[in-house]
Write an enzyme that holds these catalytic residues in place. Structure first.
Site, mmCIF file in Angstrom:
data_model
loop_
_atom_site.group_PDB
_atom_site.id
_atom_site.type_symbol
_atom_site.label_atom_id
_atom_site.label_comp_id
_atom_site.label_asym_id
_atom_site.label_seq_id
_atom_site.Cartn_x
_atom_site.Cartn_y
_atom_site.Cartn_z
ATOM 1 N N THR A 100 0.904 -1.151 0.058
ATOM 2 C CA THR A 100 0.026 0.015 -0.153
ATOM 3 C C THR A 100 0.820 1.175 -0.113
ATOM 4 O O THR A 100 1.862 1.262 0.402
ATOM 5 C CB THR A 100 -0.914 0.143 1.127
ATOM 6 O OG1 THR A 100 -0.002 0.040 2.402
ATOM 7 C CG2 THR A 100 -1.910 -1.052 1.219
ATOM 8 N N ASP A 101 0.149 2.382 -0.172
ATOM 9 C CA ASP A 101 0.795 3.813 -0.382
ATOM 10 C C ASP A 101 0.309 4.346 1.217
ATOM 11 O O ASP A 101 -0.021 3.624 2.035
ATOM 12 C CB ASP A 101 0.332 4.610 -1.298
ATOM 13 C CG ASP A 101 -1.050 4.994 -1.414
ATOM 14 O OD1 ASP A 101 -1.730 4.524 -0.404
ATOM 15 O OD2 ASP A 101 -1.642 5.330 -2.419
ATOM 16 N N LYS A 102 1.055 5.564 1.150
ATOM 17 C CA LYS A 102 0.792 6.214 2.485
ATOM 18 C C LYS A 102 -0.669 6.299 3.105
ATOM 19 O O LYS A 102 -0.895 6.336 4.281
ATOM 20 C CB LYS A 102 1.414 7.677 2.506
ATOM 21 C CG LYS A 102 1.399 8.381 3.717
ATOM 22 C CD LYS A 102 2.020 9.723 3.320
ATOM 23 C CE LYS A 102 2.149 10.567 4.790
ATOM 24 N NZ LYS A 102 2.839 11.802 4.423
ATOM 25 N N VAL A 115 -3.966 2.737 0.559
ATOM 26 C CA VAL A 115 -4.357 2.125 -0.858
ATOM 27 C C VAL A 115 -3.410 1.182 -1.462
ATOM 28 O O VAL A 115 -2.424 1.660 -1.566
ATOM 29 C CB VAL A 115 -4.989 3.158 -1.713
ATOM 30 C CG1 VAL A 115 -5.333 2.792 -3.262
ATOM 31 C CG2 VAL A 115 -6.039 4.039 -0.960
#
Length: 143
Positions: free
Chosen positions: A20-22, A25
């Site tokens: 995931t990103d920050k 997501v």
């Protein structure tokens, strides 16, 4: 094989934090990795392992085309269901389709497809060995 005789497999797993990103997501390229997970498990369901295709038969299925349509985000810790369908087998081509769903509510997250060229370890096109075609044929689930 014809479209009415497709082979379908399902694979489940949870989204890992590293995917995931920050904002939590899932990063878009991970879906293509999930396609591979589904594809390898589908081959296993047909009675063989991709690793053995490479090692024993010098047979590799190189990705030559990928399409993906993103529908809605996946998030950290979602349980994911990858539904993989073997849509076509030809002399030296394989065609797979994928649906990636959130397992808890069956929300469609992405759809895609890959086309693979059967090659040897020198990337020379070769026919798919008959034993794999036979394994696919025996794995059919008539519609």
């Amino acid at each position: 094989m014809t479209p009415s005789q497709s082979i379908v497999g399902e694979t489940r797993f949870r989204v890992r934090y590293a995917e995931t990103d920050k904002m939590g997501v899932v990063y878009h390229s991970n879906f293509i990795i999930w396609f591979e997970v589904g594809r390898v498990e589908l081959l296993r369901q047909c009675g063989f392992q991709y690793r053995d295709m490479e090692k024993e038969d010098n047979c590799h299925i190189a990705v030559v085309d990928v399409h993906i349509r993103y529908k809605t985000p996946a998030y950290y810790d979602d349980e994911i269901l990858v539904r993989t369908t073997l849509k076509g087998v030809h002399r030296s081509l394989l065609h797979f389709e994928y649906e990636v769903l959130r397992a808890t509510d069956q929300t469609l997250l992405a759809q895609g497809e890959t086309t693979h060229l059967v090659v040897d370890d020198k990337f020379q096109r070769r026919p798919l060995p008959q034993k794999y075609i036979a394994a696919f044929t025996q794995s059919f689930s008539p519609g």
